[in-house]
Design a protein around this motif. Structure first.
Motif, PDB file in Angstrom:
ATOM      1  N   LYS A   1     -24.717 -41.879  -6.930  1.00  0.00           N
ATOM      2  CA  LYS A   1     -23.839 -42.271  -5.524  1.00  0.00           C
ATOM      3  C   LYS A   1     -23.014 -43.415  -5.318  1.00  0.00           C
ATOM      4  O   LYS A   1     -22.289 -43.541  -4.885  1.00  0.00           O
ATOM      5  CB  LYS A   1     -24.751 -41.484  -4.392  1.00  0.00           C
ATOM      6  N   LEU A   2     -24.044 -44.601  -5.387  1.00  0.00           N
ATOM      7  CA  LEU A   2     -23.521 -45.836  -5.200  1.00  0.00           C
ATOM      8  C   LEU A   2     -22.478 -46.203  -6.294  1.00  0.00           C
ATOM      9  O   LEU A   2     -21.247 -46.586  -5.987  1.00  0.00           O
ATOM     10  CB  LEU A   2     -24.488 -46.713  -5.556  1.00  0.00           C
ATOM     11  N   ASN A   3     -22.751 -45.778  -7.584  1.00  0.00           N
ATOM     12  CA  ASN A   3     -21.598 -46.049  -8.622  1.00  0.00           C
ATOM     13  C   ASN A   3     -20.351 -45.234  -8.239  1.00  0.00           C
ATOM     14  O   ASN A   3     -19.251 -45.727  -8.723  1.00  0.00           O
ATOM     15  CB  ASN A   3     -22.242 -45.581  -9.967  1.00  0.00           C
ATOM     16  N   HIS A   4     -20.378 -44.074  -7.684  1.00  0.00           N
ATOM     17  CA  HIS A   4     -19.244 -43.415  -7.453  1.00  0.00           C
ATOM     18  C   HIS A   4     -18.525 -43.932  -6.369  1.00  0.00           C
ATOM     19  O   HIS A   4     -17.266 -44.076  -6.279  1.00  0.00           O
ATOM     20  CB  HIS A   4     -19.720 -41.888  -6.987  1.00  0.00           C
ATOM     21  N   GLU A   5     -19.268 -44.349  -5.140  1.00  0.00           N
ATOM     22  CA  GLU A   5     -18.843 -45.220  -4.234  1.00  0.00           C
ATOM     23  C   GLU A   5     -18.049 -46.536  -4.698  1.00  0.00           C
ATOM     24  O   GLU A   5     -16.698 -46.798  -4.400  1.00  0.00           O
ATOM     25  CB  GLU A   5     -19.578 -45.515  -3.028  1.00  0.00           C
ATOM     26  N   ILE A   6     -18.437 -47.191  -5.547  1.00  0.00           N
ATOM     27  CA  ILE A   6     -17.909 -48.497  -6.113  1.00  0.00           C
ATOM     28  C   ILE A   6     -16.659 -48.008  -6.900  1.00  0.00           C
ATOM     29  O   ILE A   6     -15.694 -48.693  -6.725  1.00  0.00           O
ATOM     30  CB  ILE A   6     -19.028 -49.229  -7.110  1.00  0.00           C
ATOM     31  N   ALA A   7     -16.753 -47.111  -7.795  1.00  0.00           N
ATOM     32  CA  ALA A   7     -15.527 -46.681  -8.308  1.00  0.00           C
ATOM     33  C   ALA A   7     -14.288 -45.953  -7.543  1.00  0.00           C
ATOM     34  O   ALA A   7     -13.305 -46.412  -7.782  1.00  0.00           O
ATOM     35  CB  ALA A   7     -15.678 -45.404  -9.213  1.00  0.00           C
ATOM     36  N   LEU A   8     -14.566 -45.595  -6.431  1.00  0.00           N
ATOM     37  CA  LEU A   8     -13.616 -45.202  -5.172  1.00  0.00           C
ATOM     38  C   LEU A   8     -13.038 -46.136  -4.609  1.00  0.00           C
ATOM     39  O   LEU A   8     -11.819 -46.454  -4.502  1.00  0.00           O
ATOM     40  CB  LEU A   8     -14.249 -44.179  -4.240  1.00  0.00           C
ATOM     41  N   LYS A   9     -13.679 -47.106  -4.404  1.00  0.00           N
ATOM     42  CA  LYS A   9     -13.420 -48.447  -3.676  1.00  0.00           C
ATOM     43  C   LYS A   9     -12.217 -49.253  -4.650  1.00  0.00           C
ATOM     44  O   LYS A   9     -11.331 -49.620  -4.195  1.00  0.00           O
ATOM     45  CB  LYS A   9     -14.677 -49.421  -3.562  1.00  0.00           C
ATOM     46  N   GLU A  10     -12.841 -49.147  -5.984  1.00  0.00           N
ATOM     47  CA  GLU A  10     -11.904 -49.907  -6.789  1.00  0.00           C
ATOM     48  C   GLU A  10     -10.506 -49.192  -7.136  1.00  0.00           C
ATOM     49  O   GLU A  10      -9.409 -49.740  -6.985  1.00  0.00           O
ATOM     50  CB  GLU A  10     -12.562 -50.176  -8.111  1.00  0.00           C
ATOM     51  N   LYS A  11     -10.459 -47.614  -6.995  1.00  0.00           N
ATOM     52  CA  LYS A  11      -9.450 -46.976  -7.127  1.00  0.00           C
ATOM     53  C   LYS A  11      -8.532 -47.309  -5.812  1.00  0.00           C
ATOM     54  O   LYS A  11      -7.379 -47.546  -6.085  1.00  0.00           O
ATOM     55  CB  LYS A  11      -9.822 -45.600  -7.154  1.00  0.00           C
ATOM     56  N   TYR A  12      -9.164 -47.495  -4.734  1.00  0.00           N
ATOM     57  CA  TYR A  12      -8.498 -47.544  -3.461  1.00  0.00           C
ATOM     58  C   TYR A  12      -7.613 -48.835  -3.370  1.00  0.00           C
ATOM     59  O   TYR A  12      -6.585 -49.173  -3.054  1.00  0.00           O
ATOM     60  CB  TYR A  12      -9.118 -47.101  -2.355  1.00  0.00           C
ATOM     61  N   ARG A  13      -8.230 -49.780  -3.949  1.00  0.00           N
ATOM     62  CA  ARG A  13      -7.852 -51.336  -4.047  1.00  0.00           C
ATOM     63  C   ARG A  13      -6.707 -51.059  -4.939  1.00  0.00           C
ATOM     64  O   ARG A  13      -5.592 -51.730  -4.560  1.00  0.00           O
ATOM     65  CB  ARG A  13      -8.891 -52.300  -4.546  1.00  0.00           C
TER      66      ARG A  13
END
Length: 101
Positions: A74-86
């Motif tokens: 779940k943490l890795n997924h959230e990190i990937a989403l954050k990077e995508k949104y950046r």
């Protein structure tokens, strides 16, 4: 009398665990229909029983390896989403600055 109280407390413990409810001495006494503070009397059998309860509580607080694996995913997924949104944010800023100048 003490053995009977412990038998009732063990049954109450089993029921609370099966229902997925939090386990504590007060809840056990209430479920077993014992007087408030019964399990706090100074007696070796009560003390041993309370130690077992503490061990159970410590064990349920520690996450299992399955929980850790799930949370890490779940943490890795959230990190990937954050990077995508950046990246999207930076692209939109670029587009806006292009149209404003």
């Amino acid at each position: 009398m003490i053995e009977e109280n412990l038998k009732l407390a063990r049954q109450a413990l089993k029921e609370l665990i099966e229902e997925g409810k939090r386990v504590n001495v007060s809840a056990l006494e209430k479920r077993a229909e014992l007087s408030n503070g019964t399990l706090n009397y100074s007696h070796p059998l009560y003390e041993t029983f309370k130690e077992k309860i503490c061990e159970l509580k410590r064990a349920e607080c520690l996450p299992s390896s399955k929980d850790i694996y799930r949370l890490r995913g779940k943490l890795n997924h959230e990190i990937a989403l954050k990077e995508k949104y950046r990246v999207e944010r930076d692209k939109l800023k670029e587009d806006i600055s292009y149209f404003l100048h």
